[in-house]
Enzyme design. Structure first.
Site, mmCIF file in Angstrom:
data_model
loop_
_atom_site.group_PDB
_atom_site.id
_atom_site.type_symbol
_atom_site.label_atom_id
_atom_site.label_comp_id
_atom_site.label_asym_id
_atom_site.label_seq_id
_atom_site.Cartn_x
_atom_site.Cartn_y
_atom_site.Cartn_z
ATOM 1 N N PRO A 138 0.818 -1.220 0.000
ATOM 2 C CG PRO A 138 -0.877 -1.585 1.555
ATOM 3 C CD PRO A 138 0.460 -2.095 1.128
ATOM 4 C CE1 TYR A 139 5.379 5.627 2.924
ATOM 5 C CE2 TYR A 139 6.995 4.146 1.950
ATOM 6 C CZ TYR A 139 6.675 5.378 2.491
ATOM 7 O OH TYR A 139 7.630 6.356 2.587
#
Length: 235
Positions: A138-139
């Protein structure tokens, strides 16, 4: 990172607006800057909220006039280390809200004020996104979206004298220092990946690139600067 960049810009003569969700932290930075003869003010702002970003930019304009430099440093969401097959919508969307969307809010708020006179926009990416570090999808994906957004803005806004670039930093922080003390073996493995052998100092190793982009490097736009001690070599 934010503290280091703010201090460096103020030291070079810029009037700086410092924002964050925790007022005490940004107020502390402003006191540091003012004690050294610089000019700064602090304002509480959640970059996840478009109206708050617009309010921050307007407050800055009211104090200092139209902005010359925007540094999109904050990144929310991400959910920590999680393998790809365990990621749910909430975690992924939070990373995008706190990353590329928040970056877009800042850019759109500044654009009308920069359009007539030019300006410098610096967004923050990450070698995690460039390399695809396992456990941080996600990051890393959000940070790569910021790089994509940067390229589009560089193409569209270059005609107005606005440069838009990305810095991918590897910088020491309070959290990193704590991790170094708690997990020395894991820390050593991380540092082993950095050819220069250390994580950079935000003020002395990363922030000078922001200053350069706003001054000498006025012909550079749409680019990614890997300020990570050589950990990631673009190819």
């Amino acid at each position: 990172m934010g503290r280091g960049v703010a201090r460096r810009l103020a030291g070079e003569g810029a009037a700086v607006a410092v924002s964050g969700r925790t007022p005490e932290k940004v107020e502390f930075v402003v006191r540091e800057i003012e004690s050294e003869g610089g000019t700064a003010f602090a304002m509480k702002c959640d970059v996840n909220v478009r109206a708050e970003m617009e309010g921050l930019v307007q407050a800055t304009v009211d104090r200092y006039g139209p902005p010359d430099i925007l540094v999109n440093n904050a990144q929310g969401g991400g959910g920590g280390e999680r393998l790809l097959d365990s990621i749910d919508d909430e975690v992924f969307l939070a990373a995008y809200q706190g990353g590329p969307l928040a970056t877009l809010y800042g850019m759109q708020a500044c654009f009308p004020r920069m359009k007539e006179r030019g300006g410098t926009i610096v967004n923050m990416g990450s070698s995690t996104g460039v390399m695809g570090d396992p456990g941080f999808a996600p990051y890393g994906s959000a940070k790569e979206a910021i790089r994509g957004l940067t390229k589009h803005a560089a193409r569209e806004w270059g005609r107005y004298g606005i440069t838009v670039n990305v810095i991918c930093p590897a910088a020491i922080s309070a959290e990193a220092q704590q991790f170094r003390g708690e997990a020395p073996k894991q820390w050593a493995a991380i540092i082993k990946q950095v050819p220069l052998g250390y994580l950079g100092d935000p003020e002395n190793d990363i922030a000078p690139a922001v200053v350069a982009l706003a001054t000498d490097l006025h012909y550079l736009t749409g680019a990614t600067l890997m300020l990570d001690g050589g950990r990631c070599l673009l190819r």
